[in-house]
Design an enzyme around this catalytic site. Structure first.
Site, PDB file in Angstrom:
ATOM      1  N   GLU A 259       0.881  -1.170   0.000  1.00  0.00           N
ATOM      2  CA  GLU A 259       0.000   0.000   0.000  1.00  0.00           C
ATOM      3  C   GLU A 259       0.912   1.211   0.000  1.00  0.00           C
ATOM      4  O   GLU A 259       1.567   1.490   0.998  1.00  0.00           O
ATOM      5  CB  GLU A 259      -0.872   0.018   1.261  1.00  0.00           C
ATOM      6  N   CYS A 296      -3.592   8.362   3.828  1.00  0.00           N
ATOM      7  CA  CYS A 296      -3.244   7.901   2.480  1.00  0.00           C
ATOM      8  C   CYS A 296      -4.413   8.069   1.526  1.00  0.00           C
ATOM      9  O   CYS A 296      -4.231   8.154   0.318  1.00  0.00           O
ATOM     10  CB  CYS A 296      -2.830   6.442   2.548  1.00  0.00           C
TER      11      CYS A 296
HETATM   12  P1  NAP Z   1       8.007   5.356   4.795  1.00  0.00           P
HETATM   13  O1  NAP Z   1       9.050   6.331   5.116  1.00  0.00           O
HETATM   14  O2  NAP Z   1       8.079   4.643   3.488  1.00  0.00           O
HETATM   15  O3  NAP Z   1       8.034   4.313   6.002  1.00  0.00           O
HETATM   16  C1  NAP Z   1       7.119   3.260   6.066  1.00  0.00           C
HETATM   17  C2  NAP Z   1       7.700   2.124   6.894  1.00  0.00           C
HETATM   18  O4  NAP Z   1       8.808   1.546   6.210  1.00  0.00           O
HETATM   19  C3  NAP Z   1       8.236   2.575   8.254  1.00  0.00           C
HETATM   20  O5  NAP Z   1       7.931   1.593   9.206  1.00  0.00           O
HETATM   21  C4  NAP Z   1       9.732   2.664   8.013  1.00  0.00           C
HETATM   22  O6  NAP Z   1      10.482   2.529   9.179  1.00  0.00           O
HETATM   23  C5  NAP Z   1       9.931   1.486   7.093  1.00  0.00           C
HETATM   24  N1  NAP Z   1      11.146   1.521   6.289  1.00  0.00           N
HETATM   25  C6  NAP Z   1      11.868   2.598   5.915  1.00  0.00           C
HETATM   26  N2  NAP Z   1      12.906   2.199   5.149  1.00  0.00           N
HETATM   27  C7  NAP Z   1      12.830   0.847   5.040  1.00  0.00           C
HETATM   28  C8  NAP Z   1      13.604  -0.145   4.376  1.00  0.00           C
HETATM   29  N3  NAP Z   1      14.674   0.162   3.664  1.00  0.00           N
HETATM   30  N4  NAP Z   1      13.240  -1.441   4.490  1.00  0.00           N
HETATM   31  C9  NAP Z   1      12.147  -1.788   5.204  1.00  0.00           C
HETATM   32  N5  NAP Z   1      11.365  -0.884   5.851  1.00  0.00           N
HETATM   33  C10 NAP Z   1      11.692   0.418   5.766  1.00  0.00           C
HETATM   34  O7  NAP Z   1       6.544   5.968   4.864  1.00  0.00           O
HETATM   35  P2  NAP Z   1       5.939   6.916   6.013  1.00  0.00           P
HETATM   36  O8  NAP Z   1       6.608   8.227   5.867  1.00  0.00           O
HETATM   37  O9  NAP Z   1       5.925   6.230   7.330  1.00  0.00           O
HETATM   38  O10 NAP Z   1       4.423   7.000   5.553  1.00  0.00           O
HETATM   39  C11 NAP Z   1       3.932   7.970   4.670  1.00  0.00           C
HETATM   40  C12 NAP Z   1       3.603   7.337   3.335  1.00  0.00           C
HETATM   41  O11 NAP Z   1       2.810   6.190   3.525  1.00  0.00           O
HETATM   42  C13 NAP Z   1       2.797   8.263   2.451  1.00  0.00           C
HETATM   43  O12 NAP Z   1       3.371   8.278   1.174  1.00  0.00           O
HETATM   44  C14 NAP Z   1       1.428   7.621   2.397  1.00  0.00           C
HETATM   45  O13 NAP Z   1       0.728   7.832   1.206  1.00  0.00           O
HETATM   46  C15 NAP Z   1       1.721   6.193   2.602  1.00  0.00           C
HETATM   47  N6  NAP Z   1       0.588   5.524   3.205  1.00  0.00           N
HETATM   48  C16 NAP Z   1      -0.147   4.673   2.435  1.00  0.00           C
HETATM   49  C17 NAP Z   1      -1.228   4.019   2.983  1.00  0.00           C
HETATM   50  C18 NAP Z   1      -2.038   3.068   2.178  1.00  0.00           C
HETATM   51  O14 NAP Z   1      -2.824   2.337   2.751  1.00  0.00           O
HETATM   52  N7  NAP Z   1      -1.896   3.029   0.884  1.00  0.00           N
HETATM   53  C19 NAP Z   1      -1.567   4.225   4.324  1.00  0.00           C
HETATM   54  C20 NAP Z   1      -0.797   5.108   5.071  1.00  0.00           C
HETATM   55  C21 NAP Z   1       0.275   5.751   4.496  1.00  0.00           C
HETATM   56  P3  NAP Z   1      11.066   3.827   9.940  1.00  0.00           P
HETATM   57  O15 NAP Z   1       9.901   4.630  10.362  1.00  0.00           O
HETATM   58  O16 NAP Z   1      11.820   3.241  11.083  1.00  0.00           O
HETATM   59  O17 NAP Z   1      11.935   4.525   8.939  1.00  0.00           O
END
Ligand code: NAP
Length: 513
Positions: A259, A296
């Protein structure tokens, strides 16, 4: 040595403190440190093996109805700690009470819904998929498809914006399927996820190791996955790209659900009428401001017939102007903070990017903060942008994860629908109008590029569940840019945690399935 509390991880049925300095979680309004998280030194391989070898079999020894009972008990335990969760959300996510409810009560509602749905599956241990079909002339030898719970574990890597709902909307169908869960919450807001898991684990509801939480770095988590595990990721498209290339998915065929981000739309149909225009303005303003636009599913692009551009701009701006912004502890505040300083800066950067092609119609910077120091608080008023030219790519490609949306005009309806599709696949589009035929036509036209189409007409004004609210009964996920994932949708969600296979056998063998 820091005096800030270090939250323990739960893995392999035991509590473990990380061995490193960890990351400190902050209050995004006051800037004060809250707790620390750290996963350094955890034996992930051993913890994952424990989940597969002990928790999985113990869960699968139960029937669907028995596991549904466990979900109901977990919901009760969480319900009894609700006040704690609200306090954590205020401090760590900077959300006002109504916005905390979207996450906390939304999570509990989803868990309770799966507890009820699970009862309908009864005392079975696997599911049938369709009817048996004969494979040749003689009806004795037939094929029956079945769905069996996977023997691996489910790893959830979650986004910062839904520390409660993001956990339970995934964990409920996984645990109901008999699959143990390891959740790695986003670091910035890991506290609420950690506390909820802690409360449920301490209540001794699920078999040991069925529900684990690893807070802090994601290092090593994907390396520890083996072929029968599944991975459900929610987060940015960039991180999704890194994950898709990891050997666990690329070489070991770990099933994944992604997602990612999504540039969702609202579309006002031609001849929609004044009432529909008002409904659109109300919904756009709500979507921009609930959780400071950090959903999101939030509306990012608003499409209206060319002739209604000015009226729509005024109607939305008038509603945004009433939004009070600042410290969520102040009763008069309607919109709290962005979740962190880096998120605040990312929103500013996104705004600047959009402003290369769009003008400011309502300026969030004009909202004076209530009870909050602008130098410290990650608070930002809602900003409506607009462009008379809907063509530039940046307007359709840029997801600003905050209280920002862009108003765009269209000529013919066909052009409007094409513009919506320039989001390259989204979680949700909402359509506003009056005539059932026109609404149905637009919904069908947008269905293949959206996980959900939310259709709003005056007759459902007081009934509809909201553009951005994800109901457990309906599908959540979207094609293309939105990640290509599918979650929820009632019992459909169980499919991800089951393996489909065809049993080919004599009919007496199949009869007992
Ligand atoms: P993010 O920076 O991509 O982080 C998401 C998760 O991935 C966090 O738990 C993060 O851990 C982890 N992560 C980071 N780098 C990683 C790697 N190399 N390998 C494995 N895991 C890794 O996203 P965010 O800033 O938390 O969330 C915002 C984004 O999520 C927005 O773009 C939004 O659209 C999207 N979103 C989508 C949905 C949906 O259902 N489609 C729902 C909510 C949000 P750390 O926090 O420890 O870095």
């Amino acid at each position: 040595m820091s005096t800030i509390e270090l939250l323990p991880n739960h893995l392999g049925g035991q509590w473990h403190h990380g061995q490193g300095a960890g990351s400190t979680l902050l209050d995004p309004v006051l800037g004060t440190p809250l707790v620390r998280v750290d996963a350094t030194g955890l034996d992930l391989a051993a913890g994952f093996a424990h989940a597969r070898q002990h928790a999985g079999p113990a869960l699968r020894a139960l029937s669907y109805a028995q596991r549904a009972d466990l979900l109901a008990r977990a919901a009760q335990v969480l319900q009894s700690h609700r006040d704690d969760y609200y306090a954590i959300a205020t401090a760590n996510s900077g959300t006002v009470k109504n916005d905390s409810a979207v996450d906390i009560d939304g999570g509990l509602f989803t868990l309770s819904t799966y507890a009820k749905l699970g009862q309908s599956l009864g005392e079975r241990h696997h599911l049938l998929d369709g009817e048996s079909v004969r494979l040749g002339k003689d009806p004795l030898f037939q094929s029956q498809h079945i769905l069996s719970p996977i023997r691996g574990l489910a790893l959830f890597i979650n986004a910062f914006n839904f520390p409660s709902w993001g956990l339970w909307e995934k964990a409920a169908p996984a645990l109901l399927s008999g699959v143990p869960v390891v959740v790695k919450p986003a670091t910035a807001t890991a506290w609420l996820t950690q506390r909820m898991v802690q409360d449920v684990v301490n209540a001794g509801i699920f078999p040991p190791g069925a529900l684990s939480v690893v807070c802090g770095s994601s290092a090593g988590l994907l390396d520890a996955l083996t072929p029968f595990d599944v991975l459900s990721f929610t987060g940015s498209a960039d991180t999704a790209g890194v994950i898709r290339r990891h050997a666990a998915l690329a070489e070991r065929s770990v099933r994944s659900n992604i997602e990612a981000d999504s540039v969702n739309s609202a579309l006002l149909l031609p001849d929609a009428g004044d009432e529909a225009l008002d409904l659109l303005a109300k919904e756009v303003a709500r979507e921009m401001t609930v959780k400071s636009g950090q959903k999101c599913t939030a509306i990012r692009r608003v499409f209206v017939p060319d002739a209604l551009y000015e009226r729509a701009a005024q109607a939305i701006s008038a509603r945004l102007a009433k939004t009070t912004v600042g410290n969520p502890r102040n009763e008069s505040v309607r919109m709290g903070a962005l979740v962190s300083r880096s998120q605040f800066e990312a929103v500013q950067a996104g705004l600047a990017q959009l402003q290369t092609q769009a003008q400011v119609l309502h300026d969030g910077a004009q909202h004076a903060l209530i009870d909050a120091d602008p130098a410290v608080a990650c608070c930002l008023g809602p900003t409506l942008l607009g462009s008379r030219d809907a063509g530039p790519a940046v307007l359709h490609d840029t997801e600003v994860f905050g209280p920002v949306a862009t108003l765009l005009p269209y000529g013919t309806l066909a052009q409007g629908l094409d513009l919506v599709r320039r989001g390259q696949g989204s979680l949700v589009a909402s359509v506003y109008g009056q005539a059932a035929d026109a609404l149905r036509h637009a919904a069908l036209d947008l269905a293949d590029s959206h996980g959900r189409v939310h259709v709003i007409s005056p007759d459902v004004a007081a009934l509809h569940t909201g553009h951005g609210n994800v109901m457990p009964q309906s599908l959540h996920g979207g094609p293309g840019r939105a990640g290509g994932g599918e979650e929820l949708g009632g019992l459909r969600a169980l499919g991800f945690y089951h393996r489909r296979s065809a049993i080919q056998a004599a009919t007496p063998v199949l009869a007992g399935l």
